[in-house]
Structure formats: structure tokens, C-alpha cells
Design an enzyme around this catalytic site. Structure first.
Site, short mmCIF file in Angstrom:
data_model
loop_
_atom_site.label_atom_id
_atom_site.label_comp_id
_atom_site.label_asym_id
_atom_site.label_seq_id
_atom_site.Cartn_x
_atom_site.Cartn_y
_atom_site.Cartn_z
N GLU A 184 0.85 -1.50 0.22
CA GLU A 184 0.06 0.58 0.51
C GLU A 184 1.12 0.89 -0.12
O GLU A 184 1.95 1.32 0.67
CB GLU A 184 -1.21 0.18 1.42
CG GLU A 184 -1.91 1.53 0.84
CD GLU A 184 -2.72 0.89 2.31
OE1 GLU A 184 -3.95 1.35 2.08
OE2 GLU A 184 -2.41 1.09 3.48
N ALA A 317 1.93 -0.21 10.70
CA ALA A 317 1.16 -1.36 10.56
C ALA A 317 0.33 -1.43 9.28
O ALA A 317 0.66 -0.47 8.89
CB ALA A 317 0.46 -2.51 11.82
N MET A 318 0.21 -2.58 8.86
CA MET A 318 -0.55 -2.78 7.45
C MET A 318 -1.79 -4.44 7.22
O MET A 318 -1.06 -4.88 7.73
CB MET A 318 0.18 -3.30 6.26
CG MET A 318 -0.11 -3.28 4.59
SD MET A 318 -1.09 -1.99 4.48
CE MET A 318 -2.02 -2.71 3.52
N GLU A 319 -2.70 -3.72 6.75
CA GLU A 319 -4.17 -4.23 7.17
C GLU A 319 -4.43 -5.72 6.36
O GLU A 319 -5.45 -5.89 5.80
CB GLU A 319 -5.55 -3.75 7.09
CG GLU A 319 -5.55 -2.62 4.99
CD GLU A 319 -4.89 -1.65 5.34
OE1 GLU A 319 -5.75 -0.95 4.37
OE2 GLU A 319 -4.06 -1.01 6.10
N ASN A 320 -3.21 -5.98 5.74
CA ASN A 320 -2.93 -7.54 4.19
C ASN A 320 -4.44 -8.01 4.36
O ASN A 320 -4.15 -8.93 6.02
CB ASN A 320 -1.73 -8.32 3.74
CG ASN A 320 -1.00 -6.50 3.57
OD1 ASN A 320 -0.48 -6.45 3.36
ND2 ASN A 320 0.68 -7.17 5.39
N GLU A 353 -6.21 -2.36 12.41
CA GLU A 353 -5.55 -2.96 11.23
C GLU A 353 -6.95 -4.46 11.75
O GLU A 353 -7.41 -4.42 10.17
CB GLU A 353 -4.44 -3.93 11.77
CG GLU A 353 -3.54 -3.55 11.61
CD GLU A 353 -2.83 -2.35 10.38
OE1 GLU A 353 -3.65 -1.95 9.76
OE2 GLU A 353 -3.04 -1.15 10.50
N GLU A 375 -9.34 5.01 6.30
CA GLU A 375 -7.76 5.06 7.35
C GLU A 375 -8.96 5.98 8.73
O GLU A 375 -8.69 5.57 9.47
CB GLU A 375 -6.90 6.23 6.91
CG GLU A 375 -6.29 5.24 6.57
CD GLU A 375 -5.66 3.46 6.71
OE1 GLU A 375 -5.77 3.30 8.02
OE2 GLU A 375 -5.19 3.21 5.87
#
EC number: 3.4.11.-
Length: 932
Positions: A184, A317-320, A353, A375
């Protein structure tokens, strides 16, 4: 480059083959009869001129095979993309960045080449748009489906985007390498060729090859691991999702696993030495998934949810989908070294997340201009979810500060509307900012209060159900919520809610029109309130030209709580009655606007706080303090009025308003100490310590108490020792010496550890010991406290050394460089050091973090935000002029200039009044017999 044998193997597995058997000749695709002439690549020109891809070819499914080599730090791969052609064309245009394309071909639905003469097709590159074009000698027909097959290779990226390398040091001192992804917003194209835009949703079948000593993870669970020297993990087909949510990791981590009440398997992964720090995250993740399934009334759609702590990670963090990735400080919790604030942070980040698994993943914005739909909602759901699952953390006390952060940026001319145009990758990265996250959360909070909790919840469930596995934009959300908008609603007690009835009787409230004024315009309203007898005069000024403002009031006597919706309140009035002694507007700051009490209004508020502050909620008291500070900065209120208002805080017993007022004083102090004003700085330090004396003396050096009490202890003692309060420094030094004598094995109370380390860092032995401890600690929470302390040194040489270690990226990881620069810049002995480093190493910083990224913005705003003189402003302008080509692509440079200009104006307006106010205060106190 993939070998011919690998190409054959790939097709065999795509066609349903099992183990690697059979001759390669049987694996070749069929060839059509006839010949087709194809021009060479040199005779073709790139067929597409726009940044965004054409819409006439739509991806349906990706079959992706990747083989990372963690020794050579490179990988090979191939991808087969099933596409639906919606217009006749000879070209397929998609994204690719930094990939070495070795071959590309197009197959029909039977996996037959469209041309037997030229099976490998010309590939053209357009690096400026990060696109490739593949030419088909035969027309791709509208309404037909085809397969695009591409082989490629690349280095594992040195940075934080795409398919990149990371590493950690084991307990034996060995450097261990892993490979992870962060896509992202626009970096999936760095890992494999794809249609890298959020509306091009497709399903994915991923296979990863690895050595036996590693494991591999992706969005879905492994369905068939294969072993033949190398291991190959084949993952289940994913749900339909955007490319930026695809993820894969190859590592040697350990995990802890649990199961939600609905049977979802949840696992937390971390480096083996940090496995014991994963258990709290598991507890939180299981609770959060259960909560969200209930709140959204939609089952989590995947069979598993992995959370993994990556040693090198730029953002939080990243919400994959199904494989969320985290910075270690955002996921790991060590009960011995992590503070209560660290626990809150980990809980909120996980809540954020996992909220994305619905808001963002299940329903995705159509384009990045509406990233706030992802977001802003996830930020707001942090508060809703944590309040429901961990009420002891008192997360509601932090929502005000989220809105205050939004107001701070939104009051600048360089702010932007929540929904703003963004086309190229740099512009898109800049959309991940305070406006999208914090202002987005605050207008949702305002809307939830306006509609009521149940109506708001029902509306978002309707929105999620309607647009599941699809894309949406602003208007779709308002439409879903608008169907539930009430004409009248009573909230509690003496509440009267008459938005439709009061100011525009008979006219139905159009929620879409109302919310467009908040999302399509920048800034926020300033509502000026003037009391004229029994009437309250309202005037809205300059920030927004036409806006619906849901105004809430709390009054005395009988504490009537009244809500009124004002559509065109350039000038309006409300009858509050003669008997009402005071009116507080924007009760509990449920509305996103600033209130100015004209004439004697602020004197009335100050008197109320001084003699009966509990007549207002802690949120209202905090809001009054914040608004007064904002109005001083904007020139609407004199500094002495704001300082008089917060003088009541010597009687305040709630943490939130006290820290809000103390933070105001601290910000003034930091501004004065960076200027050549030694007398003013000394006098103001004396005032702050006297102001907070009772609270400082009431603190214990422990981890006892509630969340609010522990937060107060941590922040008050840190400031007191920074201001060199003798009792504070003496106790901190005593504890630091005990820690030194234990060779760093003593567990200090986590609430005061940062304070203790900071006092200890002021001499050479302490600073060197802390640097050594930083190098050897396996607790990221503890390392962050060490680093904070190291940057508090008053020795410029030590600060310079830290900055150089950050640039080198070995002792201090590159991921922490932007925060290091910010911490050094906040030090009165380091702010010019940090700024000089940025100017001299600008190209290096951009190479490390990418233009427009959070880290670059953090560095620019953090370093320049310390300046308050015209000379500093001129220097900042001069530097931005020297990088004009890059500066012109980023909105943050104008934000930085606005910030410095704001600081310059503040000093010009308020420095002399501050000196006079302090002089008069000291005279008055000395006359009463007090000794300052």
C-alpha cells in the site's frame, strides 16, 4: 530469469498437475493454425499516456509463483493473469516497477498461444508512469477472456516497499534474513506485474518456494506444501481483493495460535527470541475479531488471521487481508519492559488493522482520493473496539487528542479537504495523513453522535453489506447512513434534538449535502458566541463557507443539554432564557469546530472553572483549554486570557484536562528555550514547576494505579525532570544508579523508566551504558525508551553521533531514523543539528523512504516545526527552493512553511505579553508571601 523447464512446470501446475512428473513436451500450450505478423518492439510506441490504467481490460484472477533467494537477496517469479477484455484492442497495459521482464505472452481461454510465430510478445516500458504495455499481434476481442503470462525477476528491495528484505540478529549473534511485503498504496507493482489500482479487484492463487529452514505465509492458509529439495507452499485461492492487500512473507519465525468463537485461527508471528512477547497480541486479536464480527454483523470471511512483527517496517502496521504486518513496537508486548502506554498502543493498532478487514478490505474505496473511508473509519473503530474490549485502558480519554491533532493541521491554509484529488504515487502517499486518519475519525464521531449509536451502527452495516467485495466512494456511505437519519431524537435526560425543526422547519435534512460540506471543503468552522441578554448570538467565520454544524450546548441552571443543527449560521441566535448564567457550546466536543466566546464570554468560562469546574465534564474542560490555545495562535484571544483560564488547573483532579493545560505550558517553554531568551526561559520554568508542584509531589515512582493515574505519573515526572526539578532529578538519578549497578538487569517501573534513563543520559558513563543497552536489548519497547533518553543529552557531539548512527542504519535501524531526527530536533541543543542533517542528506533520505512517504513528511514537519524566527523561515524557504522539483510535488512543504509562519506570528504577538504576564504574576505572588 526462469528456465524453460520452470516455464513448463508452471503451466503443468496451472492445469491441475500434481507432483513434478512427465515430459515437458506434454506441458506446452497448443498453438493456433495460421501465422500472424508482429512488429518488433523498436517500431512500437507506448499506447497509453495517462497515469491511471485503461478500464477496458479487467483482471479476474492471478496465479502467482515466487521463488525468493535469501542468500542472493533476489527472486524470480511468474504470473498468469486471467483478464476480461471489454473493448477490442491489441494492447494490454498494466503496472510494473523495477522488474526485469524476461518474457510475456497472451493465451486464449484454452491456454493456447494467440500466435505460434511470436509466442513471446513485445513489452514496452513507461517508467514515469510505472507501466508496461504488451502488444498482441492478434486483436483481443471484446467480451472474451484471455490469460496474460509474464516471467520476471528482481532484487529483494532495499527499503520498505514492494517485496523487500529485512533481517534480525539471533541470540547467537547470527544475522538472519527474511523477505516481506508492503504494497500500500502503489507498490504491488514492485513485486509482480499487476493492475495495481484499488478498483481492479481479483482473486489470487499464490505459490512460494523456500528452503526447508524457512516458513512462508500469505493471505490464505497453505493447502498443499510440496517438497523436492526446495519446499513449495501452495496457498488457497483468496477472496476478491485489491492488489495492495496481497502479502507474503518468507522467514524462520515462531508463532502462538488461538481460535475465535467463530472458529477463525489467529496466529502471532515474531523472531524466535521475541516469541514470549506475542501472547498479549494474541489475546487482543482474538477479542477484537469476536467484537468486530458482532459489531458489523458480518462474519470474518477468511479461515485464518496472521499477525506478524517485521523487524524493518516503515509505518505502524498494514492491513493485508489475512496477514497483517506490524512494526515490532506495534505488536509485541513485554510485561517486564513495556509500559501501560505501550500496551494501549499495541491494543489500538491491532484494533485498527482488524477493523480494516471490513473497512478497506471487504469494502474498498474506488480511488485513493477517498482513502479516508479506510483510514478514518479504522482510526475511529480503534476507540469503539478498545472501549468495548479493554475498558480499563480508558481509550475514550484519547479521542479528544485525535481531534485536536486534526484541528491543528486543518487550521492551516495548506490543509486539504478529506476527499482530495490524488493521481501519482507521491500524491497518493501524502493522502495517508492527519486529515484522512484523524479528521476522518472526528467527523465520524460527530456523525455518530448526531445520528445516535444504533442508527450509525445500522447504517455502516448496511454500507458494508451492500458493497462487500466491491468498491465505494463518499456518496455511497452517506446514502447508506442517510436512510436511517431521524427527524427527531432524544438522547438522554433534558436533551432536545431538533435539527430539522429548529432552524429550517419543514425542510428534510439531506445527510449527503450535510456531510459533503465536511469532506469536500478544507478547514473547520469557527463559531463565535456572544451573549445578549436571554439570547445567544452565533456567527460562523471564514473556515467553511457553507456548512451544516450540529451544535450542542450545556447550560446552567438545570444543565440543559440542547442540540441544534445550523445550516447557514453566518449569523443566528438562540433564546436560552434570562435565568441561564453560562452556556458551554460544543458539549464534550462532539462537533468538529472551534468556539470563541466574544466580549466577556471567556471571563465567564474562566470564572466557572475557577469556582465550579466540575459543573463541566472533563471533556468540556479540556475542550475549553484547547480552544483558548487555538484562538491565541489565530490572534482571536490574548495570551493572558488563556493563561488565566488554565490557572484553575491547580485544583483539577482529572488527568486529561490537567495534561492538556500542562502541554500548552510545555510547548511555550520549548519555544522560549530555543530562542536567546535565558531570563524568560528560567522564569517560565519556575512558573511551570510551581504550577504543577502539588501534582509532581503527589507522584510515586511505581507502576501502581489506574490507566489515567499511570499516564499522569509518566508525563508529569518526565517534564519535571526535564525542567531540572531537584527532587525529581535526585530520585531519578538514584534509580538509574541502581540500574547501572545491576548491569542493566534491574527492572525499573515501566511508567518512569523513560524519565530515569533520560536523567542518567546526562553524563558520559550513563549515556554510553544506555547506548550499549540499546544495542543488546531484544525488547523494542525498551529500546524506544533508551533511544528517547539518548536523544535527551545536552551534549551536541553525542546528538551528532546518534544522527550518524541513524544514517548508517546498522546500530539504529533505518526504520527509526525519521523518529530519531524528530527527537533530536526537539532538543534545544539539537534542533539545528537535525535540520542541517536533513539539508545535507536530502537525496539519501528520499532514497531510503520515498518522496511523499510518512517518514519524509515526519522529517520535514518535525524539524522545521521547531523554528520561530524570520531567519529560520527564510532558511526553510531557501532549502525548499533548492529542491523545487521535489518540493513542488509535496503538499507537506507548504504545511511546513505555514507552521513556521504560525510560530513566527505567535512569537511576534505573544513574547512580550508573556514576559509582562510573568512579571506581574511574580509581583502578585511575592506580595502574597509566596517565594518563586
Amino acid at each position: 530469469m526462469l528456465s524453460v523447464r520452470l516455464l513448463g512446470l508452471f503451466f503443468f501446475l496451472l492445469l491441475g498437475g500434481g507432483q513434478c512428473q512427465g515430459s515437458e513436451s506434454t506441458l506446452s500450450p497448443h498453438h493456433p493454425e495460421g501465422e500472424t505478423f508482429s512488429p518488433g518492439a523498436d517500431s512500437l510506441s507506448f499506447p497509453w499516456s495517462r497515469v491511471r490504467l485503461p478500464r477496458y481490460i479487467v483482471p479476474l484472477h492471478y496465479r502467482l509463483l515466487l521463488h525468493p533467494n535469501l542468500t542472493k537477496l533476489s527472486y524470480t517469479g511468474s504470473v498468469q493473469i486471467q483478464v476480461d477484455v471489454q473493448n477490442n484492442t491489441n494492447w494490454v497495459v498494466l503496472h510494473s516497477k523495477g522488474l526485469q521482464i524476461s518474457s510475456a505472452t497472451i493465451l486464449d481461454e484454452n491456454l493456447a498461444h494467440l500466435s505460434d510465430k511470436v509466442p513471446v510478445l513485445p513489452v514496452l516500458h513507461n517508467p514515469s508512469h510505472e507501466q508496461i504495455g504488451i502488444f498482441s499481434p492478434r486483436v483481443l476481442s471484446s467480451g472474451q477472456k484471455y490469460f496474460l503470462y509474464i516471467e520476471f525477476a528482481a532484487e529483494l528491495a532495499d527499503g520498505f516497499y514492494g517485496f523487500y528484505r529485512s533481517s534480525y540478529t539471533s541470540s547467537t549473534g547470527e544475522t538472519r534474513t527474511l523477505a516481506s511485503t508492503h504494497f500500500e498504496p502503489t507498490s504491488a507493482r514492485m513485486a509482480f506485474p499487476c493492475f495495481d489500482e484499488p478498483s481492479f479487484k481479483a482473486s489470487f492463487s499464490v505459490r512460494l518456494r523456500r528452503s526447508p529452514e524457512f516458513i512462508s505465509l500469505s493471505n490464505m492458509p497453505v493447502v498443499s506444501p510440496l517438497a523436492d529439495g526446495l519446499m513449495e507452499d501452495q496457498f488457497a485461492e483468496s477472496v476478491k481483493m485489491s492488489t495492495y492487500l496481497v502479502a507474503f512473507v518468507v522467514c524462520d519465525f515462531k508463532s502462538v495460535t488461538g481460535t475465535t468463537s467463530s472458529g477463525v485461527q489467529v496466529s502471532i508471528y515474531a523472531a524466535p527470541e521475541k516469541w514470549l512477547q506475542t501472547h498479549y497480541a494474541l489475546e487482543v486479536a482474538v477479542k477484537m475479531l469476536d467484537f468486530y464480527e458482532d459489531y458489523f454483523n458480518i462474519k470474518y470471511p477468511l479461515p485464518k488471521q496472521d499477525l506478524i512483527a517485521i523487524p524493518d517496517f516503515q509505518s505502524g502496521a498494514m492491513e493485508n487481508w489475512g496477514l497483517t504486518t506490524y512494526r515490532e513496537t506495534s505488536l509485541l508486548f513485554d510485561p517486564h519492559t513495556s509500559s501501560i502506554s505501550d500496551r494501549l498502543w499495541v491494543t489500538m493498532v491491532i484494533g485498527h488493522e482488524l477493523a480494516h478487514q471490513w473497512f478497506g478490505n471487504l469494502v474498498t474505496m474506488k480511488w485513493w482520493n477517498d482513502i479516508w473511508l479506510n483510514e478514518g473509519f479504522a482510526r475511529y473503530m480503534e476507540y469503539i473496539s478498545v472501549e468495548a474490549t479493554y475498558p480499563d485502558l480508558k481509550v475514550e480519554e484519547y479521542l479528544l487528542h485525535t481531534c485536536f491533532a486534526a484541528v491543528g493541521l486543518d487550521s492551516l491554509n495548506s490543509s486539504r479537504p478529506i476527499s482530495s484529488p490524488a493521481e501519482n504515487p507521491t500524491q497518493i502517499k501524502e493522502m495517508f495523513d492527519t486529515v484522512s486518519y484523524d479528521k476522518g475519525a472526528c467527523i465520524l464521531h460527530m456523525l455518530r453522535h448526531f445520528l445516535s449509536d444504533n442508527v450509525f451502527q445500522s447504517g455502516i452495516v448496511r454500507y458494508l453489506r451492500k458493497y462487500s467485495y466491491s468498491n465505494a466512494h463518499n456518496q455511497d456511505l452517506w446514502e447508506s447512513l442517510g436512510n436511517y437519519t431521524p427527524l427527531y431524537s432524544c438522547v438522554y435526560g433534558h436533551c432536545v434534538h431538533r435539527c430539522v425543526q429548529y432552524l429550517f422547519a419543514g425542510e428534510h435534512l439531506d445527510l449527503k449535502a450535510m456531510m459533503n460540506t465536511w469532506t469536500l471543503q478544507k478547514g473547520l468552522p469557527l463559531v463565535t458566541v456572544t451573549r445578549k441578554g436571554r439570547r445567544l448570538l452565533l456567527k460562523q467565520e471564514r473556515f467553511l463557507r457553507t456548512v451544516y454544524v450540529s451544535m450542542t450546548f450545556i447550560t446552567q441552571p438545570s444543565f440543559l443539554f440542547l442540540t441544534v443543527c445550523c445550516r447557514h449560521c453566518f449569523s443566528d441566535s438562540i433564546d436560552v432564557g434570562e435565568e441561564v448564567g453560562w452556556v458551554k457550546v460544543n458539549a464534550d466536543m462532539t462537533g468538529y469546530y472551534v468556539v470563541h466566546y466574544e466580549d466577556e464570554g471567556w471571563d465567564v468560562m474562566s470564572k466557572l472553572l475557577r469556582y465550579n469546574h466540575t459543573a463541566l465534564s472533563y471533556k468540556d474542560r479540556t475542550h475549553l483549554i484547547h480552544n483558548s490555545v487555538q484562538l491565541v495562535t489565530a490572534g482571536y484571544l490574548s495570551l493572558d486570557k488563556a493563561l488565566d483560564l488554565i490557572s484553575y488547573l491547580t485544583h483539577e483532579t482529572h488527568t486529561v484536562p490537567f495534561l492538556q493545560g500542562l502541554g500548552f505550558l510545555e510547548s511555550i517553554y520549548h519555544m522560549t528555550e530555543k530562542r536567546d531568551e535565558p531570563d524568560l526561559t528560567r522564569n517560565f520554568r519556575t512558573y511551570i514547576l510551581q504550577f504543577a508542584r502539588a501534582v509532581i509531589d503527589g507522584q510515586t515512582w511505581s507502576d501502581d494505579g489506574s490507566m489515567s493515574e499511570r499516564r499522569l505519573r509518566s508525563e508529569v515526572l518526565l517534564l519535571a525532570c526535564y525542567l531540572e526539578d531537584p527532587p525529581c532529578v535526585e530520585q531519578a538519578r538514584l534509580l538509574f544508579n541502581h540500574w547501572l549497578q545491576s548491569n542493566g538487569t534491574l527492572s525499573l517501573p515501566t511508567d518512569v523508566a523513560e524519565t530515569v534513563y533520560s536523567v542518567g543520559a546526562q553524563d558520559d558513563r550513563g549515556w554510553d551504558s544506555l547506548l550499549h543497552a540499546y544495542k543488546t536489548s531484544i525488547s523494542e519497547a525498551q529500546k524506544s525508551k533508551f533511544l528517547f533518553a539518548l536523544t535527551s543529552s545536552r551534549d551536541p557531539a553525542k546528538l551528532h553521533r546518534l544522527l550518524q548512527l541513524g544514517l548508517e542504519g546498522r546500530v539504529i535501524r533505518t526504520q527509526d531514523l525519521s523518529h530519531l531526527i524528530l527527537m533530536v530536533s526537539r532538543n534545544s541543543r539539537g534542533h539545528y543539528l537535525a535540520w542541517d542533517l536533513v539539508k545535507k542528506n536530502w537525496d539519501t533520505l528520499v532514497q531510503k523512504f520515498q518522496l511523499g512517504s510518512f517518514c519524509i513528511r515526519h522529517i520535514i514537519v518535525g524539524t522545521t516545526g521547531q523554528f520561530s524566527s524570520p531567519e529560520d523561515l527564510a532558511d526553510v524557504r531557501l532549502f525548499f527552493d533548492s529542491i523545487q522539483e521535489q518540493a513542488s510535488q509535496m503538499r507537506v512543504t507548504q504545511i511546513a512553511l505555514d507552521n513556521v509562519q504560525k510560530n513566527v506570528r505567535w512569537v511576534q504577538r505573544n513574547l512580550e505579553p508573556l514576559k509582562k504576564w510573568l512579571t506581574q504574576l511574580f509581583k502578585n505572588e511575592l506580595a502574597k508571601g509566596y517565594n518563586f
